[in-house]
Design an enzyme around this catalytic site. Structure first.
Site: not given
Ligand code: C5J
Length: 221
Positions: A24, A129, A162
């Site tokens: 991400d 995802k 995540c």
């Molecule tokens: C991730 C989030 N990528 N913090 N998403 O950690 O909402």
């Protein structure tokens, strides 16, 4: 086999059976005007890991290792985003709403793309995802199985959301996971440290962790 100095004990790295998973590293989390900021966070802290992730990507590509990028995104009609996820936080700008970088966490929008310096190369796998974990509602498990992958090096954001969710999902599926400490970040430094502590506790109940320098040294030795 390479030996990587790690917590809670040395990680036995088999580069041919190991994939690098970059979680991400999207504008929506790392840059101003995205979802991370809509949640009330200062996103600048996440930018500190970018040079280390860049070096790790270069190292892994140099060895022709498998690279997998993930993005937390939803379909434009939000049909794969549970209403509870949209409602959560009572945000002024919610998932799917228009922000300065396009609709938040929606596939195809500028903000949903991976940041320029970590852009996937042609042929690298990108997993979109809808959840926090990269295995939930994706083909990731099938792809790793088909490619004979048994180990994962995990980096990206955010450590306790995540990254940790993906690491736990991978651990339950039988993968050995190594988290690179200076290539993962949280909006909350204490949460990052606690996550690392939880992962390596009890003999590595979720996996291993180490700084990038130890991985580099182990690979080059
Ligand atoms: C991730 C989030 N990528 N913090 N998403 O950690 O909402």
């Amino acid at each position: 086999m390479k030996t990587i100095l790690a917590k809670p004990y040395d990680f036995p790295l088999d580069p041919k059976s190991c994939a690098l998973v970059v979680i991400d590293m999207q504008r929506d989390f790392v840059e101003s005007g995205g979802f991370g900021e809509a949640l009330g966070n200062d996103v600048s802290i996440l930018q500190e890991i970018v040079p280390t992730v860049e070096q790790l990507l270069a190292l892994w590509r140099e060895g022709s290792g498998l690279v997998i990028h993930t993005r937390e995104v939803h379909l434009p009609d939000l049909s794969n985003c549970p209403p509870a996820k949209i409602r959560r936080g009572n945000l002024k700008t919610k998932i799917g709403d228009q922000g300065p970088m396009g609709r938040l966490l929606v596939a195809g929008e500028y903000g949903s793309e991976i940041i320029e310096s970590l852009m996937p190369l042609e042929g690298e796998i990108v997993i979109d995802k809808p959840g926090k974990g990269a295995f939930y509602n994706t083909d990731l498990g099938k792809i790793l199985l088909e490619k004979g992958i048994t180990q994962l090096i995990i980096v990206g954001v955010t450590t306790e959301v995540c990254v940790q969710t993906t690491m736990r999902e991978a651990n339950d599926r039988g993968f050995d996971c190594l988290l690179i400490e200076d290539a993962t970040a949280s909006y909350f430094p204490d949460f990052k440290q606690s996550t690392i502590d939880m992962i390596v506790a009890q003999g590595g109940i979720v996996g291993w962790s180490t700084p990038f320098a130890n991985l580099l040294q182990g690979i080059k030795s």
